[in-house]
Design a protein around this motif. Structure first.
Motif, short mmCIF file in Angstrom:
data_model
loop_
_atom_site.label_atom_id
_atom_site.label_comp_id
_atom_site.label_asym_id
_atom_site.label_seq_id
_atom_site.Cartn_x
_atom_site.Cartn_y
_atom_site.Cartn_z
N MET A 1 -56.72 -96.25 14.51
CA MET A 1 -56.71 -96.80 13.15
C MET A 1 -56.33 -98.26 13.19
SD MET A 1 -54.90 -95.14 9.81
CE MET A 1 -53.29 -95.86 10.16
N GLU A 2 -57.30 -99.10 13.58
CA GLU A 2 -57.03 -100.52 13.75
C GLU A 2 -57.97 -101.41 12.95
OE1 GLU A 2 -55.26 -100.31 18.30
OE2 GLU A 2 -57.21 -101.22 17.90
N ARG B 1 -40.92 -101.20 3.96
CA ARG B 1 -40.55 -99.86 3.52
C ARG B 1 -41.75 -99.01 3.09
NH1 ARG B 1 -35.96 -101.56 -0.68
NH2 ARG B 1 -36.03 -99.33 -1.26
N LEU B 2 -42.97 -99.50 3.39
CA LEU B 2 -44.16 -98.73 3.02
C LEU B 2 -45.10 -98.57 4.23
CD1 LEU B 2 -45.02 -100.29 -0.48
CD2 LEU B 2 -43.67 -98.23 0.01
N TYR C 1 -53.17 -103.74 -4.77
CA TYR C 1 -54.47 -103.23 -4.33
C TYR C 1 -54.58 -103.38 -2.82
CZ TYR C 1 -59.57 -102.90 -3.79
OH TYR C 1 -60.83 -102.54 -3.41
N ALA C 2 -55.17 -102.39 -2.15
CA ALA C 2 -55.45 -102.49 -0.72
C ALA C 2 -56.71 -101.71 -0.41
CB ALA C 2 -54.28 -101.97 0.11
N GLU C 3 -57.46 -102.17 0.57
CA GLU C 3 -58.64 -101.44 1.05
C GLU C 3 -58.70 -101.61 2.56
OE1 GLU C 3 -62.17 -104.74 0.45
OE2 GLU C 3 -61.60 -103.52 -1.30
N PHE C 4 -59.05 -100.55 3.26
CA PHE C 4 -59.12 -100.60 4.71
C PHE C 4 -59.92 -99.41 5.23
CE2 PHE C 4 -55.06 -98.84 3.31
CZ PHE C 4 -55.00 -97.60 3.93
N ARG D 1 -50.09 -103.92 6.90
CA ARG D 1 -50.85 -104.54 5.82
C ARG D 1 -49.94 -104.87 4.63
NH1 ARG D 1 -54.06 -100.70 8.20
NH2 ARG D 1 -56.15 -101.36 8.80
N ARG D 2 -50.44 -105.75 3.76
CA ARG D 2 -49.73 -106.12 2.54
C ARG D 2 -50.64 -105.89 1.33
NH1 ARG D 2 -46.13 -105.63 5.36
NH2 ARG D 2 -44.39 -107.03 5.85
#
Length: 266
Positions: free
Chosen positions: A259-260, A31-32, A250-253, A40-41
């Motif tokens: 956008m891969e 749902r995000l 937390y996430a970073e990308f 991603r998680r």
């Protein structure tokens, strides 16, 4: 990070008061898709503070939320500090008291788009964190009582980014998760875990527009500054040492075309 600074835009988004458990449940349910592109998680981390001012003061000194597994964990960026055990070969080290100043010296235009009261510039305290940036913005519509707060913040980001002439460090403090948030769930009259989740889905519906504004490539860091309690062990709110307050998503990308790619290689 030494290869990122100077070549990438940098977007730092703090989702004010977002709890890890609510964020993980929504991500696991798919749902995000806007906040976490590409399936991603969230990473489970510990906040450096239990309320907004403390956490952001730490983040702007180079202390992002810490992985929950035993460390030490090398940081993405760090102020020059003798004896630091978390400054590694891949850490971008800045010789300044705070990250915005360090990035400004590296050629970035630094921009703050505030949300909660610690960024409202209405008082000396509310001006301290925005004052670290070359350019800062806050309007009542960006605040915790604004039902369209993120949309208005992104509108302002669009105006700012339209006139950029060099790499940008854009910081956005998203206020939508913070109490009061019941207006994000139709029919609700009180804040709770369910309205907190509804507020996060509101953010997810709009955040892709912010991502799209950033020049590619762009490093994105999106995280909560701290969680908040809705009655756990009698606690309501934050600035307390409870698990739901200290544990954050937390996430970073890397945003690129397409956008891969991710930042895993860093």
């Amino acid at each position: 990070m030494n290869e990122v600074v100077g070549t990438h835009d940098i977007l730092l988004v703090t989702l004010d008061t977002l709890r890890y458990d609510v964020a993980a449940e929504l991500a696991d349910a798919g749902r995000l898709p806007g906040l976490l592109p590409g399936g991603r998680r969230w990473e489970r981390r510990h906040s450096p503070g239990s309320f907004t001012y403390a956490t952001h003061a730490a983040i702007f000194a180079g202390f992002l939320p810490t992985p929950v597994t035993p460390g030490p964990h090398p940081r993405l960026f760090a102020a020059t500090f003798p004896g630091s055990e978390t400054t590694g070969s891949g850490t971008w080290v800045f010789g300044a008291p705070d990250l915005p100043t360090g990035l400004a010296r590296a050629g970035y235009h630094t921009v703050c788009i505030g949300g909660v009261g610690f960024f409202n510039k209405l008082t000396p305290l509310g001006s301290a964190l925005p004052g670290l940036f070359a350019e800062s913005h806050w309007e009542p519509e960006f605040g915790v009582t604004g039902p369209h707060s993120l949309e208005r913040q992104i509108d302002r980001a669009e105006e700012v980014l339209a006139r950029r002439d060099r790499p940008v460090f854009l910081f956005v403090n998203v206020s939508a998760l913070h109490q009061p948030n019941h207006f994000h769930l139709p029919g609700a009259t009180r804040d709770g875990r369910d309205t907190h989740a509804a507020a996060l889905e509101y953010v997810d519906r709009h955040i892709a527009r912010l991502y799209a504004l950033m020049r590619r490539p762009c490093l994105v860091i999106v995280c909560s500054d701290h969680g908040t309690a809705y009655g756990e062990d009698g606690h309501v709110g934050h600035r307390v040492g409870h698990e739901v307050v200290w544990t954050v998503p937390y996430a970073e990308f890397i945003l690129d075309q397409p956008m891969e790619s991710t930042i895993d290689a860093l």
